[in-house]
Design a protein around this motif. Structure first.
Motif, PDB file in Angstrom:
ATOM      1  N   VAL A 385       0.854  -1.206   0.000  1.00 40.09           N
ATOM      2  CA  VAL A 385       0.000   0.000   0.000  1.00 40.09           C
ATOM      3  C   VAL A 385       0.888   1.254   0.000  1.00 40.09           C
ATOM      4  CG1 VAL A 385      -1.750   1.306   1.274  1.00 40.09           C
ATOM      5  CG2 VAL A 385      -1.882  -1.198   1.191  1.00 40.09           C
ATOM      6  N   TYR A 386       1.933   1.221   0.840  1.00 39.05           N
ATOM      7  CA  TYR A 386       2.859   2.369   0.935  1.00 39.05           C
ATOM      8  C   TYR A 386       3.542   2.628  -0.407  1.00 39.05           C
ATOM      9  CZ  TYR A 386       7.162   4.882   1.929  1.00 39.05           C
ATOM     10  OH  TYR A 386       8.200   5.781   1.885  1.00 39.05           O
ATOM     11  N   GLN A 387       4.009   1.545  -1.053  1.00 37.04           N
ATOM     12  CA  GLN A 387       4.713   1.707  -2.332  1.00 37.04           C
ATOM     13  C   GLN A 387       3.821   2.319  -3.405  1.00 37.04           C
ATOM     14  OE1 GLN A 387       6.112  -2.274  -2.964  1.00 37.04           O
ATOM     15  NE2 GLN A 387       8.013  -1.964  -1.815  1.00 37.04           N
ATOM     16  N   GLU A 388       2.557   1.867  -3.435  1.00 34.37           N
ATOM     17  CA  GLU A 388       1.610   2.410  -4.424  1.00 34.37           C
ATOM     18  C   GLU A 388       1.394   3.910  -4.181  1.00 34.37           C
ATOM     19  OE1 GLU A 388      -0.479   1.221  -6.902  1.00 34.37           O
ATOM     20  OE2 GLU A 388       0.137  -0.874  -6.962  1.00 34.37           O
ATOM     21  N   LEU A 389       1.190   4.271  -2.926  1.00 31.51           N
ATOM     22  CA  LEU A 389       0.955   5.675  -2.584  1.00 31.51           C
ATOM     23  C   LEU A 389       2.202   6.522  -2.863  1.00 31.51           C
ATOM     24  CD1 LEU A 389      -1.026   5.414   0.769  1.00 31.51           C
ATOM     25  CD2 LEU A 389      -1.777   6.636  -1.259  1.00 31.51           C
ATOM     26  N   ARG A 427      -8.663   9.547  -1.786  1.00 31.21           N
ATOM     27  CA  ARG A 427      -9.730   8.731  -1.192  1.00 31.21           C
ATOM     28  C   ARG A 427     -10.338   7.785  -2.232  1.00 31.21           C
ATOM     29  NH1 ARG A 427     -11.613  10.849   3.844  1.00 31.21           N
ATOM     30  NH2 ARG A 427     -10.803  12.934   4.299  1.00 31.21           N
ATOM     31  N   LYS A 428     -10.374   8.240  -3.510  1.00 36.00           N
ATOM     32  CA  LYS A 428     -10.980   7.419  -4.571  1.00 36.00           C
ATOM     33  C   LYS A 428      -9.957   6.522  -5.279  1.00 36.00           C
ATOM     34  CE  LYS A 428     -14.469  10.958  -5.608  1.00 36.00           C
ATOM     35  NZ  LYS A 428     -14.883  11.987  -6.589  1.00 36.00           N
ATOM     36  N   MET A 429      -8.728   6.576  -4.846  1.00 34.32           N
ATOM     37  CA  MET A 429      -7.651   5.859  -5.533  1.00 34.32           C
ATOM     38  C   MET A 429      -7.842   4.347  -5.499  1.00 34.32           C
ATOM     39  SD  MET A 429      -3.590   6.112  -4.699  1.00 34.32           S
ATOM     40  CE  MET A 429      -3.534   7.887  -4.844  1.00 34.32           C
ATOM     41  N   LYS A 430      -7.363   3.693  -6.540  1.00 34.37           N
ATOM     42  CA  LYS A 430      -7.398   2.226  -6.609  1.00 34.37           C
ATOM     43  C   LYS A 430      -5.965   1.696  -6.647  1.00 34.37           C
ATOM     44  CE  LYS A 430     -11.891   1.818  -8.893  1.00 34.37           C
ATOM     45  NZ  LYS A 430     -12.621   1.299 -10.076  1.00 34.37           N
ATOM     46  N   ILE A 431      -5.771   0.531  -6.007  1.00 36.79           N
ATOM     47  CA  ILE A 431      -4.447  -0.082  -5.929  1.00 36.79           C
ATOM     48  C   ILE A 431      -4.445  -1.361  -6.773  1.00 36.79           C
ATOM     49  CG2 ILE A 431      -2.788  -1.202  -4.380  1.00 36.79           C
ATOM     50  CD1 ILE A 431      -3.668   0.658  -2.204  1.00 36.79           C
ATOM     51  N   THR A 432      -3.374  -1.591  -7.485  1.00 37.48           N
ATOM     52  CA  THR A 432      -3.232  -2.777  -8.311  1.00 37.48           C
ATOM     53  C   THR A 432      -2.703  -3.937  -7.464  1.00 37.48           C
ATOM     54  OG1 THR A 432      -2.715  -1.383 -10.211  1.00 37.48           O
ATOM     55  CG2 THR A 432      -2.173  -3.729 -10.404  1.00 37.48           C
ATOM     56  N   VAL A 433      -3.448  -5.062  -7.473  1.00 34.35           N
ATOM     57  CA  VAL A 433      -3.054  -6.252  -6.708  1.00 34.35           C
ATOM     58  C   VAL A 433      -2.732  -7.380  -7.689  1.00 34.35           C
ATOM     59  CG1 VAL A 433      -3.746  -7.922  -4.946  1.00 34.35           C
ATOM     60  CG2 VAL A 433      -4.598  -5.573  -4.832  1.00 34.35           C
ATOM     61  N   THR A 434      -1.587  -8.013  -7.470  1.00 33.33           N
ATOM     62  CA  THR A 434      -1.204  -9.157  -8.307  1.00 33.33           C
ATOM     63  C   THR A 434      -1.617 -10.447  -7.609  1.00 33.33           C
ATOM     64  OG1 THR A 434       0.700  -7.904  -9.119  1.00 33.33           O
ATOM     65  CG2 THR A 434       0.708 -10.285  -9.513  1.00 33.33           C
ATOM     66  N   LYS A 444     -10.111  -0.763  -4.439  1.00 33.93           N
ATOM     67  CA  LYS A 444     -10.259   0.604  -3.921  1.00 33.93           C
ATOM     68  C   LYS A 444      -9.432   0.761  -2.636  1.00 33.93           C
ATOM     69  CE  LYS A 444     -14.648   2.448  -5.559  1.00 33.93           C
ATOM     70  NZ  LYS A 444     -15.959   2.965  -5.127  1.00 33.93           N
ATOM     71  N   LEU A 445      -8.712   1.874  -2.563  1.00 34.04           N
ATOM     72  CA  LEU A 445      -7.888   2.139  -1.372  1.00 34.04           C
ATOM     73  C   LEU A 445      -8.753   2.199  -0.116  1.00 34.04           C
ATOM     74  CD1 LEU A 445      -4.993   2.860  -0.365  1.00 34.04           C
ATOM     75  CD2 LEU A 445      -5.560   5.257  -0.730  1.00 34.04           C
ATOM     76  N   SER A 446      -9.947   2.750  -0.252  1.00 29.14           N
ATOM     77  CA  SER A 446     -10.843   2.910   0.902  1.00 29.14           C
ATOM     78  C   SER A 446     -11.265   1.577   1.513  1.00 29.14           C
ATOM     79  CB  SER A 446     -12.091   3.709   0.499  1.00 29.14           C
ATOM     80  OG  SER A 446     -12.744   3.071  -0.582  1.00 29.14           O
ATOM     81  N   LYS A 447     -11.130   0.453   0.737  1.00 27.72           N
ATOM     82  CA  LYS A 447     -11.520  -0.867   1.249  1.00 27.72           C
ATOM     83  C   LYS A 447     -10.497  -1.425   2.241  1.00 27.72           C
ATOM     84  CE  LYS A 447     -13.511  -4.124  -1.029  1.00 27.72           C
ATOM     85  NZ  LYS A 447     -13.781  -5.194  -2.019  1.00 27.72           N
ATOM     86  N   VAL A 448      -9.234  -0.978   2.118  1.00 28.99           N
ATOM     87  CA  VAL A 448      -8.189  -1.563   2.967  1.00 28.99           C
ATOM     88  C   VAL A 448      -7.582  -0.562   3.965  1.00 28.99           C
ATOM     89  CG1 VAL A 448      -7.553  -3.338   1.294  1.00 28.99           C
ATOM     90  CG2 VAL A 448      -6.439  -1.099   1.196  1.00 28.99           C
TER      91      VAL A 448
END
Length: 591
Positions: A385-389, A427-434, A444-448
């Motif tokens: 999460v930190y790396q994405e942000l 707040r609306k950002m999405k993170i890519t999960v492999t 969605k970032l808000s989910k985690v």
């Protein structure tokens, strides 16, 4: 100013000599010791690398009155042998100087050895007074040499055999002193108890005035800052500054006024500041404090915040100013909470003003707290999460450098989509999960994570690898740093500091205490050195011990003088007491 004081001191010393000796020849012989001693001291200063500065010149000015002491003792004895014993001019000069040489050597060495312990002190005390101590030592050693060589030589040629006549006033003083001494010897115990009582009383009386690092000094150079509201143009700020300058030009005590307008960008906000400096007349009718109040009253209608900075040439600027309480600990939120509590305590303490805990300029921040359980379900770790942000928020680094014949240019590559990120975008950002099968998905970032709106410090201070925040306060006019610091200390004792955190007084109070400790060490060593010199001189342990009892009496007079004058005990006055301990034994040694 220091040179003027030096000249006035020399002239007054010569006038006093003339009044008591009633002989132009004797006065001339002794007066010669002043310029010769000062010139010798200047030569010694040159070879020891001491420059002509306010501290070294103050040493010369302080020593100028003592330069004639040795010569007076020598010439008085020569005069006595010439008149009472009928010795020839040459014999009187030789024997008169020889008889008192031991006494004046001991008295000079005791005065000089007072400054020897400066070598063992540390910090600002040593930096301030090494030059003064060496200068006084050089001039006094020179005066001793003059008293034992030049004075007898000149006396042999200039002094005539004349009958010494005492004035009526001097005879009355001697008679009164004789009666007083006889009475004192009949009630020795009462005299000693009275002296002890006066000494203890003077200590408490002087302490009631408080303490300070350096005495407040009137300055002819004063400045002020005019800060206008956010968004005010440079031209409008200059107009307001002109208004203030017009008001100042109408003040009788102000001689010259100048101003400098500047513009600065603070956290994205344009702030226009104007610094106004002015010089007062040499002998103003108003004191600095009175002038400050008058300026504040006359400029209250000016648009902007006006801060008057008085005595900007004050030596007290060498130490920290005002109250400073440091709150130390690990967690920043807890630190801010404790700092707010301490600020409230300091605000409620009598004598403080403009209290600040450093959180007034805090910036709003968006905190992102990763919920580990929710993140794990989505196959994410805190680090991911930190790396994405970080990738979205990090400042772009230089991609390459273009070089020309005259300059190198860094080339930066920026992504348009991240150029104007807002908090709402995050707040609306999405993170890519492999996933485990290698495919990716958007979460969605808000989910985690949980979003927390908070305020953050502009900077994080550290001392000894420990985080700390400072609560600062100014001292109200008419109050004293030492007294206010004691009140704050007493108030903080009642505060229950959480475990793992520490609340500590620093600032000017700490500077004063450190300097005072060094000066007390210096005083103790000086007294020891004086005693040892006198033991060597008298070949006795008892006689020097009797003379040492005059030191508390000198302190009694000094402390009472400070109390009567309404002056706090400062580092400068303590240096005066250390010097006094060396000078006060001189009379005892001559007796």
């Amino acid at each position: 100013s220091v040179l003027q004081n030096l000249l006035y001191g020399a002239v007054l010393a010569i006038i006093i000599l003339l009044l008591f000796l009633k002989s132009l020849r004797s006065t001339f012989v002794i007066a010669c010791s002043i310029p010769i001693s000062i010139m010798t001291a200047l030569v010694a200063m040159y070879f020891s690398g001491i420059t002509l500065n306010i501290i070294s010149l103050s040493g010369l000015a302080l020593g100028v009155g003592m330069l004639v002491d040795n010569s007076i003792v020598v010439i008085e004895n020569i005069y006595r042998m010439r008149n009472e014993e009928g010795a020839s001019a040459k014999a009187a000069a030789m024997n008169g100087a020889r008889q008192v040489s031991g006494a004046i050597m001991a008295s000079t060495l005791t005065t000089i050895c007072v400054f020897l312990p400066i070598v063992f002190t540390e910090g600002i005390t040593r930096q301030l007074f090494v030059d003064m101590g060496l200068t006084i030592a050089y001039s006094l050693l020179a005066s001793l040499l003059v008293a034992l060589t030049v004075v007898p030589m000149m006396s042999a040629g200039l002094l005539r055999k004349t009958e010494q006549k005492e004035s009526r006033m001097f005879k009355m003083l001697k008679r009164a002193y004789g009666k007083l001494l006889a009475g004192a010897l009949r009630v020795k115990v009462l005299v000693l108890l009275g002296a002890l009582g006066l000494f203890v009383g003077s200590v408490f009386l002087a302490a009631s005035n408080g303490t300070e690092f350096m005495p407040q000094m009137e300055s002819t150079q004063i400045s002020m800052t005019l800060e206008t509201e956010d968004g005010t143009s440079l031209e409008d700020t200059a107009k307001e500054a002109d208004k203030v300058m017009d008001i100042l030009c109408g003040f009788e005590d102000i001689e010259d006024v100048g101003a400098l307008v500047s513009s600065s960008d603070m956290l994205g906000t344009q702030v226009e500041t104007n610094v106004i400096s002015f010089i007062t007349k040499e002998n103003p009718s108003l004191s600095n404090a009175q002038l400050k109040k008058k300026i504040e009253k006359e400029t209250k209608d000016v648009n902007g915040e006006l801060t008057v900075i008085m005595s900007n040439m004050d030596m007290s600027a060498l130490g920290s100013s005002g109250i400073n309480v440091e709150v130390k600990g690990r967690d920043l939120d807890r630190l801010q909470e404790i700092a707010r509590d301490v600020k409230k305590i300091v605000e409620d303490t009598k004598g403080t003003q403009n209290v600040s805990d450093g959180t007034e300029d805090n910036t709003n921040e968006l905190r992102i707290v990763v919920n580990k359980d929710r993140a794990t379900k989505e196959g994410l770790t805190v680090a991911q999460v930190y790396q994405e942000l970080y990738a979205k928020l990090a400042e772009p680094s230089s991609a390459m450098t273009l070089g020309t014949d005259t300059q190198d240019y860094d080339v930066f590559v920026k992504e348009d989509e991240n150029e104007d990120l807002t908090r709402e975008d995050i707040r609306k950002m999405k993170i890519t999960v492999t996933k485990q099968d290698g495919t990716t998905k958007k979460v969605k970032l808000s989910k985690v994570v949980d979003f927390v709106d908070s305020s953050g410090l502009q900077s994080i201070n550290r001392k000894g690898q420990t985080r700390y925040m400072s609560v600062t306060a100014e001292i109200e006019d008419g109050d004293n740093i030492g007294l206010v610091s004691n009140r704050v200390k007493d108030a903080l004792k009642a505060y229950d500091v959480p475990e793992g955190y520490e609340v500590e007084m620093t600032g000017e109070d700490e500077t004063i205490n450190e300097a005072m400790v060094e000066l007390f060490k210096m005083l103790a060593l000086a007294l020891l050195f004086m005693y040892l010199i006198m033991v060597a001189q008298f070949q006795s342990l008892r006689s020097p011990f009797i003379i040492m009892f005059t030191v508390p009496l000198a302190f009694t007079g000094g402390l009472l003088a400070l109390f009567i004058a309404g002056m706090p005990v400062s580092v400068i006055s303590m240096i005066g007491f250390v010097m006094l301990s060396g000078i006060i034994v001189n009379n005892g040694i001559v007796f």
